[in-house]
Design a protein around this motif. Sequence first.
Motif, mmCIF file in Angstrom:
data_model
loop_
_atom_site.group_PDB
_atom_site.id
_atom_site.type_symbol
_atom_site.label_atom_id
_atom_site.label_comp_id
_atom_site.label_asym_id
_atom_site.label_seq_id
_atom_site.Cartn_x
_atom_site.Cartn_y
_atom_site.Cartn_z
ATOM 1 N N GLU A 1 -7.450 2.837 -6.791
ATOM 2 C CA GLU A 1 -8.534 3.098 -5.847
ATOM 3 C C GLU A 1 -9.635 2.055 -6.024
ATOM 4 O OE1 GLU A 1 -7.880 5.259 -3.740
ATOM 5 O OE2 GLU A 1 -6.808 6.968 -4.614
ATOM 6 N N LYS B 1 -11.554 3.208 0.889
ATOM 7 C CA LYS B 1 -10.546 3.575 1.885
ATOM 8 C C LYS B 1 -9.875 4.880 1.446
ATOM 9 C CE LYS B 1 -6.757 1.426 4.499
ATOM 10 N NZ LYS B 1 -5.871 0.239 4.569
ATOM 11 N N CYS C 1 -3.663 9.559 0.106
ATOM 12 C CA CYS C 1 -5.107 9.645 0.288
ATOM 13 C C CYS C 1 -5.724 10.158 -0.990
ATOM 14 C CB CYS C 1 -5.478 10.548 1.470
ATOM 15 S SG CYS C 1 -5.215 12.306 1.150
ATOM 16 N N GLU D 1 0.824 -1.207 0.000
ATOM 17 C CA GLU D 1 0.000 0.000 0.000
ATOM 18 C C GLU D 1 0.864 1.266 0.000
ATOM 19 O OE1 GLU D 1 -3.948 0.167 2.330
ATOM 20 O OE2 GLU D 1 -2.657 1.577 3.423
ATOM 21 N N LYS E 1 -4.756 5.856 2.904
ATOM 22 C CA LYS E 1 -3.916 4.669 2.842
ATOM 23 C C LYS E 1 -2.634 4.916 3.644
ATOM 24 C CE LYS E 1 -5.813 5.121 -0.838
ATOM 25 N NZ LYS E 1 -7.109 5.759 -1.242
#
Length: 496
Positions: free
Chosen positions: A226, A320, A327, A192, A323
């Motif tokens: 994403e 989410k 973001c 990530e 991360k």
Amino acid sequence: MHLCIVGSGASGWLVANQLKEQDYVTKLTIIGSPNIPHIGVGESTTLSLPNSHSKFNVDLGEFIRESHAAVKYGVYYQNWSKNDWIHFFKSEISFKRSNPPLSSRKYIQLLGNKPKDVFIHDLYGKQIWREVVGKNNVFPKNRGINEVYEEYPHTYHFDAGQYIQYLKKQAFKSLKVTFIEETVENVNFLGEYINGLDLTNNIKVKADYYVNTTGQRLEENNIFNEQYDPLGDILLTNKAVVYPLKYTNKREQFHPYTIAKTMKHGWRWITPTWERIGTGYTFSTNHISEDEAINEFITDIGDKTIQPKVVDFTPRVNKKTFKLNSCSIGMANGFLEPLDAPGLALTNNVTQHLENLLKIYSKDISSSTQFNLINNQLYSEGREILNSKVKKSYNFWITFILNQYKTCYRNDTQFWKDHKNVKWEQWDLAVSDLNAYCDIHKNDYDVMMLAQTIASRNIQYPTPLPKHITPLTYPLEETLPKTQHHLDWIKSFHKL
């Protein structure tokens, strides 16, 4: 800390301007692709915009002139119920002026008992309805320093393209800011964790933290990987026919509010800016074809010579937002639909959360390596808390927008029938007990938006107060301060 923002639309530059003011940001790189045009449709905002502007010392006159801005007091809902009404921005001072003073919670409870045959603006906002929404189009002038804003809050309409240029100019006032006009070809992931970006012309960018503001990308261009939760079964619109109109009678058409007008298979917005009237028809392709929507839009405007364009959008929200060291903000994080202008409001909401997260990042993480980020408990817990808050914000806006459709009195086409049959647990929870929803949501002013809409449609809802109580018989907002025509007030800035 080196912060990198990918995307140079309104969200990207707005985030850049707010974060460049933070001491922990020592370098800020914005990457904008010359091959990706800005949509340039959004022109209406909420009260979050003035709040964001206050963070980077916006000069009001400069903003109004360079963004072609006009005042917005709220949204005038046309043909959503028996009586049209304006959902205008309210403030705590309005309740304090009532006799006796009201709390926002008491206001929500009282609205639940509004008699069905009483027009909502006979209970509050009489002068706003009569003068601002009426043909006068007035702008309340200050009684004192900032008092007009406190009692009659307002935000703005603007030309999206002009606003981007204005924000870009403001950003370049900081020596921290660098703009790279290239396209990101690859994001280098380690799990990530983002370990750098590969751009066109063999340019590489490595930063401590990355912000994705690339807009609503097609799946094949989703370089940040994403993942989204689809919302198309809750919010049914997915396209808009848009066209900028010229003024024919500016003094009459330059109204300080957005008009949201129902159509057969959606709704039409009308947002005056200094040079033009922004307008569009948001509709559902599951209920009408593009050609049919264009024809309905042209017929409603009454000008067969115009050639509008169609803009696609997909109602969805990021699974989410925050991360490991990145973001997503703006349409990259999700999009609902244009009703009541939630786009920049959600952008500013996420940006505020990002500021809080980066404070933890800058103080408690000595090096932004993948290992350090994963193993910092405070940072990890902070991200999870903020992801939960973002989800809650999106859920509220979904509930609020859906509420407009479900409480609308139209039931004459399959579009309106289908929207009333949408199942959404959050909406069921809210309307079954708004008082309890206040406790859960912990934001009375958001819940008040739901209460005002439901009451405006002459629908009563459960309240802990006895049914014989008549709500809001107090003289709320009976007198506006000295007023000036909206057009004259905006003209005064252009004459400087």
